[in-house]
Scaffold this active site. Structure first.
Site, PDB file in Angstrom:
ATOM      1  N   HIS A 139       0.822  -1.226   0.000  1.00  0.00           N
ATOM      2  CA  HIS A 139       0.000   0.000   0.000  1.00  0.00           C
ATOM      3  C   HIS A 139       0.854   1.274   0.000  1.00  0.00           C
ATOM      4  CE1 HIS A 139      -3.646  -2.225   0.494  1.00  0.00           C
ATOM      5  NE2 HIS A 139      -3.381  -2.649   1.705  1.00  0.00           N
ATOM      6  N   ASP A 176      -2.959 -10.545  -2.051  1.00  0.00           N
ATOM      7  CA  ASP A 176      -3.470  -9.943  -0.814  1.00  0.00           C
ATOM      8  C   ASP A 176      -4.901  -9.481  -1.095  1.00  0.00           C
ATOM      9  OD1 ASP A 176      -2.190  -8.354   1.884  1.00  0.00           O
ATOM     10  OD2 ASP A 176      -4.008  -7.468   1.023  1.00  0.00           O
ATOM     11  N   HIS A 178      -6.469  -6.974  -0.236  1.00  0.00           N
ATOM     12  CA  HIS A 178      -6.615  -5.534  -0.473  1.00  0.00           C
ATOM     13  C   HIS A 178      -5.881  -5.139  -1.755  1.00  0.00           C
ATOM     14  CE1 HIS A 178      -6.899  -6.228   3.985  1.00  0.00           C
ATOM     15  NE2 HIS A 178      -8.073  -5.669   3.710  1.00  0.00           N
ATOM     16  N   ASP A 264      -4.841 -12.531   3.746  1.00  0.00           N
ATOM     17  CA  ASP A 264      -6.040 -11.970   4.366  1.00  0.00           C
ATOM     18  C   ASP A 264      -7.308 -12.185   3.538  1.00  0.00           C
ATOM     19  OD1 ASP A 264      -4.928 -10.270   2.512  1.00  0.00           O
ATOM     20  OD2 ASP A 264      -4.639  -8.596   3.891  1.00  0.00           O
TER      21      ASP A 264
HETATM   22 ZN   LIG Z   1      -4.159  -6.871   2.917  1.00  0.00          ZN
END
Ligand SMILES: [Zn+2]
Length: 371
Positions: A139, A176, A178, A264
């Protein structure tokens, strides 16, 4: 088959302090440990040891990334600010990214661990590598830490592969849950780095990771977002990899493939709403090993990102590394029968509709754009 494991105890000493998981500490809720803690990652390492898999892995000692390497992705102002705050009592790298004293050095070691993974595979010291680094990186943007990420570990490692090691084409597959916004930003106009992110639609960052964000200028078509609907299970993930990720990689012919390996998307994770299982990750790993064997002589690295179920991520990490190493330890995931039987594990029509759209993007990828 030799699989490397990048590991350093210092990764576990990155201190995210107290909050209430991701809520800021304050007088509205009783403080609790931050959700991005050492626990999940240390427990992966512990299960590697107890299961016996660790004896089959080549443990690789990471080196810190140099400032020059970090500045290939981040601004000097940003790097200086992180160092200053880290030398004092710590601070926040930007958005939801608290860190303590010394985290600058640990973040350099995380980015450097991913560089160590690249070098170990390119120098044929090992066949593939899992870099169990912390803090995570996908991120982090050029001048802003976001979502628990300080330095963009994977982007820094891919720049190392391109600039220092001279590779012409590299690919990042971010599983991931996200969106891999930092990796997208770093290479948005660069056709030499194919970035693919499979994530829960509009989870984190907000309004990031749309399927229509495909790159710009020369990089147009070399960023593929696959925003799967909440509730996607193993069937949707396997279909995504078979119908989008593999064709895109075959078309692109990368010389190295990097998995941004967040765990996740599991059914047990509190920061997302997907239904992956340890066996699902095993299947995705098998797919990635096979395509890497076909297109880049098996050069595959995985760099750890998120994963917030300390009870369950060890089984996912073990399954991935067992598959990479070609070893089965006999340690079974005790939750797998239950999670596998949950409704919605097969791919659903509204999930397939997204996969079909993304498959069209994969068709447009060409290796020759960089030749
Ligand atoms: Zn994540």
């Amino acid at each position: 088959m030799t699989t490397g494991l990048v590991w350093d105890e210092l990764y576990m000493w990155h201190d995210t302090g107290t909050s209430a998981w991701v809520l800021p500490p304050g007088l509205t809720v009783q403080p609790l440990a931050h959700i991005e803690s050492a626990e999940g990652k240390r427990r992966i390492k512990n299960l590697l040891e107890v299961s016996g898999l660790l004896e089959h892995l080549a443990v690789l000692k990471p080196r810190p990334a140099t400032e020059e390497e970090v500045l290939r992705v981040h601004t000097k102002d940003y790097v200086d600010r992180i160092r200053r705050d880290s030398d004092a009592l710590g601070g926040d790298a930007g958005e939801l990214t608290p860190f303590g004293h010394g985290s600058y050095e640990i973040a350099l070691l995380a980015a450097g661990g991913c560089i160590t993974a690249v070098d170990a595979v390119l120098d044929e010291k090992v066949d593939n590598v899992y870099a169990l680094v912390r803090p995570p990186g996908h991120h982090a943007e050029r001048d802003l830490g976001r979502g628990f990420c300080i330095f963009a570990n994977v982007s820094i490692a891919m720049q190392h592969a391109r600039v220092a090691r001279g590779l012409e084409r590299v690919a990042v597959v971010d599983w991931d849950v996200h969106h891999g916004n930092g990796t997208e930003h770093a290479f948005y106009s660069d056709p030499s780095v194919l970035t693919i992110s499979i994530h829960q639609d509009n989870n984190f960052p907000p309004a990031s990771g749309a399927i229509t964000d495909t790159g710009e200028a020369a990089g147009k078509g070399y960023n593929i977002n696959i925003p799967l609907p909440a509730g996607s299970g193993v069937g949707a993930y396997v279909a995504t990899f078979e119908q989008v990720v593999v064709p895109a990689l075959r078309n692109f012919e990368p010389q190295l493939i990097c998995i941004a390996s967040g765990l996740d998307a599991s059914a047990m994770d509190p920061l997302a709403s997907m239904m992956m299982t340890s066996d699902g990750y095993r299947q995705l790993t098998r797919i990635m090993l096979d395509v890497a064997a076909d297109v880049c002589r098996g050069r595959l690295i995985a760099c750890h990102e998120g994963g917030y179920s300390p009870a369950y991520v060890p089984y996912c990490g073990l399954a991935i590394m067992e598959e990479m190493a070609g070893v089965r330890t006999g340690v079974d995931d005790p939750l797998l029968p239950l999670l596998s039987m949950m409704g919605g594990q097969p791919v659903q029509p509204h999930q397939q509709a997204v996969i079909d759209k993304a498959a069209k993007l994969a068709e447009g990828v060409k290796a020759k754009a960089t030749r």
